[in-house]
Design a protein around this motif. Sequence first.
Motif, PDB file in Angstrom:
ATOM      1  N   SER A 311      17.153  15.003  -4.068  1.00  0.00           N
ATOM      2  CA  SER A 311      16.010  15.841  -3.690  1.00  0.00           C
ATOM      3  C   SER A 311      14.896  14.992  -3.121  1.00  0.00           C
ATOM      4  CB  SER A 311      15.500  16.624  -4.905  1.00  0.00           C
ATOM      5  OG  SER A 311      14.274  17.262  -4.618  1.00  0.00           O
ATOM      6  N   ILE A 312      14.615  15.128  -1.845  1.00  0.00           N
ATOM      7  CA  ILE A 312      13.493  14.410  -1.246  1.00  0.00           C
ATOM      8  C   ILE A 312      12.169  14.930  -1.789  1.00  0.00           C
ATOM      9  CG2 ILE A 312      13.478  15.934   0.758  1.00  0.00           C
ATOM     10  CD1 ILE A 312      12.411  12.194   0.619  1.00  0.00           C
ATOM     11  N   ASP A 313      12.070  16.222  -2.075  1.00  0.00           N
ATOM     12  CA  ASP A 313      10.819  16.767  -2.602  1.00  0.00           C
ATOM     13  C   ASP A 313      10.494  16.156  -3.968  1.00  0.00           C
ATOM     14  OD1 ASP A 313      10.505  18.356  -0.364  1.00  0.00           O
ATOM     15  OD2 ASP A 313      11.457  20.110  -1.293  1.00  0.00           O
ATOM     16  N   ARG A 314      11.487  16.064  -4.846  1.00  0.00           N
ATOM     17  CA  ARG A 314      11.276  15.443  -6.160  1.00  0.00           C
ATOM     18  C   ARG A 314      10.906  13.970  -6.007  1.00  0.00           C
ATOM     19  NH1 ARG A 314      16.628  15.048  -8.360  1.00  0.00           N
ATOM     20  NH2 ARG A 314      16.637  13.091  -7.187  1.00  0.00           N
ATOM     21  N   ASP A 315      11.609  13.270  -5.117  1.00  0.00           N
ATOM     22  CA  ASP A 315      11.367  11.835  -4.956  1.00  0.00           C
ATOM     23  C   ASP A 315       9.999  11.558  -4.350  1.00  0.00           C
ATOM     24  OD1 ASP A 315      13.920  11.639  -5.934  1.00  0.00           O
ATOM     25  OD2 ASP A 315      14.850  11.247  -3.992  1.00  0.00           O
ATOM     26  N   LEU A 316       9.548  12.407  -3.435  1.00  0.00           N
ATOM     27  CA  LEU A 316       8.210  12.254  -2.871  1.00  0.00           C
ATOM     28  C   LEU A 316       7.136  12.520  -3.920  1.00  0.00           C
ATOM     29  CD1 LEU A 316       8.342  13.758   0.724  1.00  0.00           C
ATOM     30  CD2 LEU A 316       7.705  11.427   0.089  1.00  0.00           C
ATOM     31  N   SER A 317       7.356  13.496  -4.771  1.00  0.00           N
ATOM     32  CA  SER A 317       6.380  13.773  -5.838  1.00  0.00           C
ATOM     33  C   SER A 317       6.228  12.565  -6.749  1.00  0.00           C
ATOM     34  CB  SER A 317       6.823  14.997  -6.652  1.00  0.00           C
ATOM     35  OG  SER A 317       6.753  16.166  -5.872  1.00  0.00           O
ATOM     36  N   LEU A 318       7.344  11.931  -7.095  1.00  0.00           N
ATOM     37  CA  LEU A 318       7.284  10.733  -7.927  1.00  0.00           C
ATOM     38  C   LEU A 318       6.584   9.598  -7.178  1.00  0.00           C
ATOM     39  CD1 LEU A 318       8.002   9.131 -10.452  1.00  0.00           C
ATOM     40  CD2 LEU A 318      10.257   8.681  -9.445  1.00  0.00           C
ATOM     41  N   MET A 319       6.891   9.436  -5.890  1.00  0.00           N
ATOM     42  CA  MET A 319       6.273   8.368  -5.100  1.00  0.00           C
ATOM     43  C   MET A 319       4.759   8.551  -5.022  1.00  0.00           C
ATOM     44  SD  MET A 319       7.148   5.605  -3.365  1.00  0.00           S
ATOM     45  CE  MET A 319       6.464   4.498  -2.115  1.00  0.00           C
ATOM     46  N   ARG A 320       4.296   9.781  -4.894  1.00  0.00           N
ATOM     47  CA  ARG A 320       2.848  10.035  -4.832  1.00  0.00           C
ATOM     48  C   ARG A 320       2.177   9.667  -6.149  1.00  0.00           C
ATOM     49  NH1 ARG A 320       4.685  15.562  -2.539  1.00  0.00           N
ATOM     50  NH2 ARG A 320       4.842  15.119  -0.294  1.00  0.00           N
ATOM     51  N   LEU A 321       2.790  10.066  -7.259  1.00  0.00           N
ATOM     52  CA  LEU A 321       2.241   9.739  -8.575  1.00  0.00           C
ATOM     53  C   LEU A 321       2.229   8.232  -8.775  1.00  0.00           C
ATOM     54  CD1 LEU A 321       1.338  11.029 -11.349  1.00  0.00           C
ATOM     55  CD2 LEU A 321       3.713  10.725 -12.070  1.00  0.00           C
ATOM     56  N   PHE A 322       3.328   7.581  -8.428  1.00  0.00           N
ATOM     57  CA  PHE A 322       3.436   6.129  -8.575  1.00  0.00           C
ATOM     58  C   PHE A 322       2.417   5.416  -7.694  1.00  0.00           C
ATOM     59  CE2 PHE A 322       5.077   2.101  -6.988  1.00  0.00           C
ATOM     60  CZ  PHE A 322       5.314   1.413  -8.163  1.00  0.00           C
ATOM     61  N   ASP A 323       2.294   5.826  -6.443  1.00  0.00           N
ATOM     62  CA  ASP A 323       1.413   5.132  -5.506  1.00  0.00           C
ATOM     63  C   ASP A 323      -0.038   5.171  -5.972  1.00  0.00           C
ATOM     64  OD1 ASP A 323       1.059   3.942  -2.670  1.00  0.00           O
ATOM     65  OD2 ASP A 323      -0.393   5.588  -2.734  1.00  0.00           O
ATOM     66  N   ALA A 324      -0.477   6.303  -6.496  1.00  0.00           N
ATOM     67  CA  ALA A 324      -1.862   6.397  -6.973  1.00  0.00           C
ATOM     68  C   ALA A 324      -2.110   5.415  -8.111  1.00  0.00           C
ATOM     69  CB  ALA A 324      -2.159   7.822  -7.418  1.00  0.00           C
ATOM     70  N   ALA A 325      -1.167   5.344  -9.063  1.00  0.00           N
ATOM     71  CA  ALA A 325      -1.337   4.438 -10.202  1.00  0.00           C
ATOM     72  C   ALA A 325      -1.194   2.982  -9.779  1.00  0.00           C
ATOM     73  CB  ALA A 325      -0.307   4.780 -11.285  1.00  0.00           C
ATOM     74  N   TYR A 326      -0.266   2.708  -8.865  1.00  0.00           N
ATOM     75  CA  TYR A 326      -0.014   1.319  -8.422  1.00  0.00           C
ATOM     76  C   TYR A 326      -1.195   0.788  -7.584  1.00  0.00           C
ATOM     77  CZ  TYR A 326       3.250  -2.509  -7.186  1.00  0.00           C
ATOM     78  OH  TYR A 326       3.901  -3.716  -7.038  1.00  0.00           O
ATOM     79  N   THR A 327      -1.764   1.666  -6.763  1.00  0.00           N
ATOM     80  CA  THR A 327      -2.923   1.267  -5.960  1.00  0.00           C
ATOM     81  C   THR A 327      -4.087   0.875  -6.855  1.00  0.00           C
ATOM     82  OG1 THR A 327      -2.241   2.682  -4.117  1.00  0.00           O
ATOM     83  CG2 THR A 327      -4.573   2.035  -4.217  1.00  0.00           C
ATOM     84  N   GLU A 328      -4.322   1.672  -7.884  1.00  0.00           N
ATOM     85  CA  GLU A 328      -5.403   1.366  -8.820  1.00  0.00           C
ATOM     86  C   GLU A 328      -5.108   0.053  -9.565  1.00  0.00           C
ATOM     87  OE1 GLU A 328      -7.775   3.288 -12.669  1.00  0.00           O
ATOM     88  OE2 GLU A 328      -6.073   4.356 -11.771  1.00  0.00           O
TER      89      GLU A 328
END
Length: 333
Positions: A311-328
């Motif tokens: 599922s690309i939709d599921r994987d993108l949702s995880l990537m968005r959550l991860f990116d916000a935390a990783y950027t911080e």
Amino acid sequence: MTMRWGIVGFGWVARDYMAPGIAAAGGTLVAIADPSPMAQASAMSGGILAYDTAEAMLADAALDCVYVATPNNRHADPVRAAVAAGVPVLCEKPIAATLADAEAIGAAVAGHLYGTAFDQRHHPAHRAMAQAIRDGAIGRPIAVRIVYACWVDPSWSPSAIGDGCNWRADPAAAGGGAVIDLALHGLDLAAMLVDEPLDRLHIDLQRRIHDYPVDDGGILSGRTAGGVLVQSHVAYNCPEVLPRRRLEILGEGGLLVATNTMGQTEGGTVIRRCARTGEETALPFGAALSPFAAQAAAFAAAVRGEAHDFSIDRDLSLMRLFDAAYTEARSCL
């Protein structure tokens, strides 16, 4: 039918793990695309066609699906090439080195069969654990705890014969360090095991042992939508002779402990401990099947039109959550 595969990026993971996995799943590796003369020579020595680019491979070779294993910042072009050729594509994690590129890939593959290669969700041990949890073996899940670590120093080479530079320590090529390389496997796996997406995530990073410009370790903590706690320690700074691959799922009625299941190879052990009696029992699973072979079989089934959980939709949702935390987290490193 025998699934005809092409691989873009024939480095050590593709060569040493995915290629044997394709064969074990009953498929045939027909062609590879990689500009490296060494990669091409390795492929041709096994009777595999070799090309400089994904476009050339897709135009010339008859393929049913493509696996992309280039550095993270080079995923987009071969994925788009596969989409343009109408060929299903399985792309290594993370989707891309940056969230912007991941979103672009998501848009490009809309309506097309695409999978992110989270091979850990396909490991037979982890599938058996997910089924045991669904069957109530440990009651309601409370927490998932993961240790997934290894040793990757600045002089590390992917193989004895050499595969070029270690791009996983290059912030531009990888998008980060140990955490972007290793942690997404565990986050995806945790959500799969308890059948709930993550909705909160915090990351703390370290650059403590190795002299390169990315993190060499990190701790991630979060929770799923239903309140299951998730904790993961990932690292490039853990000596490999030490215990470094452990997965625990704590429930109100017991504990599942997997040892040496996370990684590229088959095997490991899974033990269930009963909270009421303390009794320990082994959880059976297909110990001879590697996660790469299981993943290749699952994607081949999806290509044949069978039910799947890519599922690309599921994987993108995880990537968005991860990116916000990783950027911080990187702003504090």
